[in-house]
Structures are given as C-alpha cells and as structure tokens.
Design a protein around this motif. Structure first.
Motif, PDB file in Angstrom:
ATOM      1  N   ALA A   3       0.859  -1.189   0.000  1.00 31.03           N
ATOM      2  CA  ALA A   3       0.000   0.000   0.000  1.00 31.03           C
ATOM      3  C   ALA A   3       0.892   1.234   0.000  1.00 31.03           C
ATOM      4  O   ALA A   3       1.579   1.520   0.976  1.00 31.03           O
ATOM      5  CB  ALA A   3      -0.914  -0.008   1.220  1.00 31.03           C
ATOM      6  N   ALA A   4       0.893   1.922  -1.131  1.00 27.05           N
ATOM      7  CA  ALA A   4       1.808   3.056  -1.304  1.00 27.05           C
ATOM      8  C   ALA A   4       1.085   4.262  -1.887  1.00 27.05           C
ATOM      9  O   ALA A   4       1.708   5.165  -2.427  1.00 27.05           O
ATOM     10  CB  ALA A   4       2.962   2.645  -2.217  1.00 27.05           C
ATOM     11  N   ALA A   5      -0.244   4.260  -1.798  1.00 26.83           N
ATOM     12  CA  ALA A   5      -1.032   5.247  -2.532  1.00 26.83           C
ATOM     13  C   ALA A   5      -1.386   6.504  -1.744  1.00 26.83           C
ATOM     14  O   ALA A   5      -2.078   7.373  -2.262  1.00 26.83           O
ATOM     15  CB  ALA A   5      -2.309   4.589  -3.062  1.00 26.83           C
ATOM     16  N   GLY A   6      -0.910   6.606  -0.517  1.00 28.45           N
ATOM     17  CA  GLY A   6      -1.254   7.776   0.295  1.00 28.45           C
ATOM     18  C   GLY A   6      -0.596   9.045  -0.221  1.00 28.45           C
ATOM     19  O   GLY A   6       0.414   9.000  -0.932  1.00 28.45           O
ATOM     20  N   SER A   7      -1.161  10.187   0.166  1.00 27.14           N
ATOM     21  CA  SER A   7      -0.615  11.464  -0.322  1.00 27.14           C
ATOM     22  C   SER A   7       0.504  11.984   0.570  1.00 27.14           C
ATOM     23  O   SER A   7       1.317  12.803   0.147  1.00 27.14           O
ATOM     24  CB  SER A   7      -1.731  12.501  -0.421  1.00 27.14           C
ATOM     25  N   GLY A   8       0.548  11.527   1.802  1.00 24.18           N
ATOM     26  CA  GLY A   8       1.610  11.985   2.703  1.00 24.18           C
ATOM     27  C   GLY A   8       1.397  13.409   3.174  1.00 24.18           C
ATOM     28  O   GLY A   8       2.323  14.207   3.240  1.00 24.18           O
ATOM     29  N   GLU A   9       0.148  13.689   3.519  1.00 25.67           N
ATOM     30  CA  GLU A   9      -0.238  15.020   4.020  1.00 25.67           C
ATOM     31  C   GLU A   9       0.696  15.492   5.141  1.00 25.67           C
ATOM     32  O   GLU A   9       1.203  16.607   5.109  1.00 25.67           O
ATOM     33  CB  GLU A   9      -1.664  14.913   4.566  1.00 25.67           C
ATOM     34  N   ARG A  10       0.886  14.632   6.128  1.00 23.98           N
ATOM     35  CA  ARG A  10       1.654  15.037   7.315  1.00 23.98           C
ATOM     36  C   ARG A  10       3.141  15.160   7.048  1.00 23.98           C
ATOM     37  O   ARG A  10       3.854  15.838   7.761  1.00 23.98           O
ATOM     38  CB  ARG A  10       1.384  14.054   8.466  1.00 23.98           C
ATOM     39  N   LYS A  17       4.080  10.528  -0.367  1.00 20.61           N
ATOM     40  CA  LYS A  17       5.079  10.002   0.583  1.00 20.61           C
ATOM     41  C   LYS A  17       5.932   8.880  -0.003  1.00 20.61           C
ATOM     42  O   LYS A  17       7.137   8.827   0.234  1.00 20.61           O
ATOM     43  CB  LYS A  17       4.352   9.534   1.846  1.00 20.61           C
ATOM     44  N   GLY A  75      -6.949   4.377  -3.958  1.00 20.99           N
ATOM     45  CA  GLY A  75      -8.188   5.126  -3.768  1.00 20.99           C
ATOM     46  C   GLY A  75      -8.041   6.218  -2.731  1.00 20.99           C
ATOM     47  O   GLY A  75      -6.932   6.562  -2.320  1.00 20.99           O
ATOM     48  N   THR A  77      -8.953   6.225   0.430  1.00 18.44           N
ATOM     49  CA  THR A  77      -8.494   5.771   1.746  1.00 18.44           C
ATOM     50  C   THR A  77      -7.618   4.537   1.563  1.00 18.44           C
ATOM     51  O   THR A  77      -7.635   3.897   0.504  1.00 18.44           O
ATOM     52  CB  THR A  77      -9.676   5.362   2.651  1.00 18.44           C
ATOM     53  N   SER A  81      -7.593   1.553  -1.341  1.00 20.87           N
ATOM     54  CA  SER A  81      -6.375   1.149  -2.066  1.00 20.87           C
ATOM     55  C   SER A  81      -6.138  -0.351  -1.936  1.00 20.87           C
ATOM     56  O   SER A  81      -5.838  -1.035  -2.916  1.00 20.87           O
ATOM     57  CB  SER A  81      -5.158   1.911  -1.538  1.00 20.87           C
ATOM     58  N   ALA A 102       4.992   3.033   3.892  1.00 19.71           N
ATOM     59  CA  ALA A 102       5.422   3.978   4.926  1.00 19.71           C
ATOM     60  C   ALA A 102       6.322   3.327   5.975  1.00 19.71           C
ATOM     61  O   ALA A 102       6.908   4.023   6.812  1.00 19.71           O
ATOM     62  CB  ALA A 102       4.207   4.608   5.587  1.00 19.71           C
ATOM     63  N   LYS A 202       7.122   3.701  11.367  1.00 22.02           N
ATOM     64  CA  LYS A 202       6.345   4.259  10.271  1.00 22.02           C
ATOM     65  C   LYS A 202       6.765   5.699  10.002  1.00 22.02           C
ATOM     66  O   LYS A 202       6.846   6.505  10.925  1.00 22.02           O
ATOM     67  CB  LYS A 202       4.873   4.199  10.670  1.00 22.02           C
TER      68      LYS A 202
HETATM   69  N1  CTP Z   1      -2.290   4.480   1.845  1.00 26.30           N
HETATM   70  C1  CTP Z   1      -2.814   4.056   0.632  1.00 26.30           C
HETATM   71  N2  CTP Z   1      -3.912   4.702   0.103  1.00 26.30           N
HETATM   72  C2  CTP Z   1      -4.472   5.732   0.744  1.00 26.30           C
HETATM   73  C3  CTP Z   1      -3.958   6.172   1.992  1.00 26.30           C
HETATM   74  C4  CTP Z   1      -2.855   5.512   2.520  1.00 26.30           C
HETATM   75  O1  CTP Z   1      -2.292   3.107   0.028  1.00 26.30           O
HETATM   76  N3  CTP Z   1      -5.498   6.346   0.198  1.00 26.30           N
HETATM   77  C5  CTP Z   1      -1.078   3.837   2.366  1.00 26.30           C
HETATM   78  C6  CTP Z   1       0.084   4.826   2.473  1.00 26.30           C
HETATM   79  O2  CTP Z   1       0.751   4.939   1.224  1.00 26.30           O
HETATM   80  C7  CTP Z   1       0.930   4.227   3.562  1.00 26.30           C
HETATM   81  C8  CTP Z   1      -0.078   3.451   4.418  1.00 26.30           C
HETATM   82  O3  CTP Z   1      -1.283   3.372   3.666  1.00 26.30           O
HETATM   83  O4  CTP Z   1       1.917   3.351   3.077  1.00 26.30           O
HETATM   84  C9  CTP Z   1      -0.306   4.112   5.757  1.00 26.30           C
HETATM   85  O5  CTP Z   1      -0.901   5.391   5.560  1.00 26.30           O
HETATM   86  P1  CTP Z   1      -0.304   6.765   6.133  1.00 26.30           P
HETATM   87  O6  CTP Z   1       0.964   6.521   6.859  1.00 26.30           O
HETATM   88  O7  CTP Z   1      -1.408   7.486   6.788  1.00 26.30           O
HETATM   89  O8  CTP Z   1       0.127   7.509   4.751  1.00 26.30           O
HETATM   90  P2  CTP Z   1      -0.567   8.740   4.076  1.00 26.30           P
HETATM   91  O9  CTP Z   1      -2.040   8.581   4.120  1.00 26.30           O
HETATM   92  O10 CTP Z   1       0.086   8.918   2.751  1.00 26.30           O
HETATM   93  O11 CTP Z   1      -0.095   9.943   5.014  1.00 26.30           O
HETATM   94  P3  CTP Z   1      -1.028  11.112   5.613  1.00 26.30           P
HETATM   95  O12 CTP Z   1      -2.078  10.419   6.444  1.00 26.30           O
HETATM   96  O13 CTP Z   1      -0.084  11.956   6.408  1.00 26.30           O
HETATM   97  O14 CTP Z   1      -1.602  11.828   4.419  1.00 26.30           O
END
Ligand code: CTP
Ligand code: MG
Length: 218
Positions: A3-10, A17, A75, A77, A81, A102, A202
């Motif tokens: 799971a690598a689809a997060g935006s990395g807001e924080r 990210k 996706g 969330t 994804s 992450a 993480k």
């Molecule tokens: N992830 C994902 N799809 C999403 C959100 C998260 O595949 N829509 C993945 C992230 O890429 C990460 C893992 O789930 O490897 C854990 O999420 P998190 O650490 O919260 O990453 P992000 O959502 O990218 O960071 P943030 O919440 O700060 O935006």
C-alpha cells in the motif's frame, strides 16, 4: 501487496510520501526491494498514488523487482487502495501479506513470524510491540483518565491473512479502517499477534525520514 497510494499530508513533501526521498531513493524503493528479495513472497501488487503508477512501475524495473505483477491506482483511503490491489491478487494465492510503504525497513524475520500462525489455522497474524509510554485518554487538553496498558500492543505491518478470509473481509460496504486486521476481526476472524520489529517504524513526518535514514546507515 504494498500500500503506497497515500498522499503523505503530514510529511508535507512536494510529492506523495512513497516518492519522498529516503537517502537518494524514493521511500517506496526500500520496502519494494526488501519484499521482492524475500523467499517468502511470490508476487507483489503495488497500490500507487493516482498519476504515479508509471513511476512506480519504472522504479520496480530499475530495481530489478521481477515479482511485481501489477500496479493499481490507489483510492481515497487505505482501505480503498487495499481493496483495489486485492482484486489483482491471483485467485491461486493462499496467503496475502499487506504491507505499508510507509514502513520501509521490513525484514524476513518479521515476515516469517507472521506467516507461521497461518499454517497453524489462524486467519491472520500481525506484528505488535508492547507500549512503553503511559497512556492517557484526553478531551482536548484535559486528561480524562489513565488507560490500563496491560493487554495493549502497538500494531505494525506487514500483516498476513489467509487469502479467502481477507477477500471476505473486503466484501460489500466496508468502512475505512486503519488496518486490514480490524476488518478481519470485525467478521470474527481469529488474528494472532506476534512479536513486532522496532525497526519497522512508520514514516509520518519529515523527522521520521531522518530516523529511518539513520537506522539504515547503522
Ligand atoms: N495508503 C494508501 N492509500 C491511501 C492512503 C494511505 O495506500 N489512500 C497507504 C500509504 O501509502 C501508507 C499506508 O497506507 O503506506 C499508511 O498510511 P499513512 O501513513 O497514513 O500515509 P498517508 O495517508 O500517505 O499519510 P497522511 O495520512 O499523512 O496523508
Ligand atoms: Mg493517512
């Protein structure tokens, strides 16, 4: 599955990210290479951020990660994804391991620990670490209570599941969950916790990237 689809807001980088720099490589490279190099893993499905599918595939090619069988668009969330990626896992798969990009420092020891319970009839297994700090429940800034730490663990990825159990857990309307295990638990699945790995920390903020870089160098 990765799971690598997060935006990395924080993290607040100028890119998702998974493509933020860890040393001179994208963060995703570390976990991808490690999973690809594990004898326990046959195929890898990547969930990439929208618009980053091509860079993810190119990275896998550059690293010679031949186990990557597909790369899907993630996706909104993590749950979305994972669900999309799960649809690309071959029917023949017996076990599915879900890992977060992450957490770059995944190793074979923890993979072996989560796989073992599945051959003993458990539906899933997840790595957990005891909590060192005292826990408080708070309401805004006001401490409401001190939470009993006994019986609590901090849970990591990778998490391993019997494939049919995980597929079932993602059927129908699934509310966003912070990990896959919670969905399996909700449906009565038996999930075992095994010893986690402190190196599996993480990456959430920029400071975490520095800590992981230091661990990598040590
Ligand atoms: N992830 C994902 N799809 C999403 C959100 C998260 O595949 N829509 C993945 C992230 O890429 C990460 C893992 O789930 O490897 C854990 O999420 P998190 O650490 O919260 O990453 P992000 O959502 O990218 O960071 P943030 O919440 O700060 O935006
Ligand atoms: Mg997130």
């Amino acid at each position: 599955m990765l799971a690598a689809a997060g935006s990395g807001e924080r993290l607040g980088a100028d890119r998702p990210k998974a493509f933020a720099r860890l040393g001179d490589r994208p963060l995703l490279a570390e976990s991808l290479e490690r999973l690809d190099g594990s004898d326990w893993i046959d195929e890898i499905v990547i969930a990439a951020p929208p618009g980053w599918e091509e860079p993810a595939i190119l990275l896998a090619e550059e690293l010679g990660c031949g186990k990557v069988s597909s790369c899907v668009t993630g996706g909104a969330t993590r749950t979305d994804s994972v669900r999309t990626a799960l649809a690309e896992v071959p029917e023949s798969a017996v076990v599915v391991l879900v890992h977060d990009a992450a957490r770059p420092l995944v190793g074979d020891e923890v993979i072996e620990r989560i796989l073992a319970p599945l051959s003993e009839g458990w539906d899933g297994a997840i790595p957990g670490l005891p909590l060192a700090d005292t826990l408080k429940r708070v309401d805004a800034e006001r401490v409401v209570e001190t939470v009993d730490r006994s019986g609590l663990v901090a849970v990591q990825t990778p998490q391993a599941f019997a494939a049919p159990v995980l597929r079932k857990a993602f059927e129908g309307d699934v509310a966003a969950a912070s990990d896959c295990s919670s969905l399996v638990e909700e449906r009565g699945g038996r999930v075992r916790v095994v010893e986690g790995d402190p190196r599996l920390l993480k990456v959430t903020t920029a400071g975490d990237l520095d800590v992981v870089a230091a661990l990598l160098a040590s």
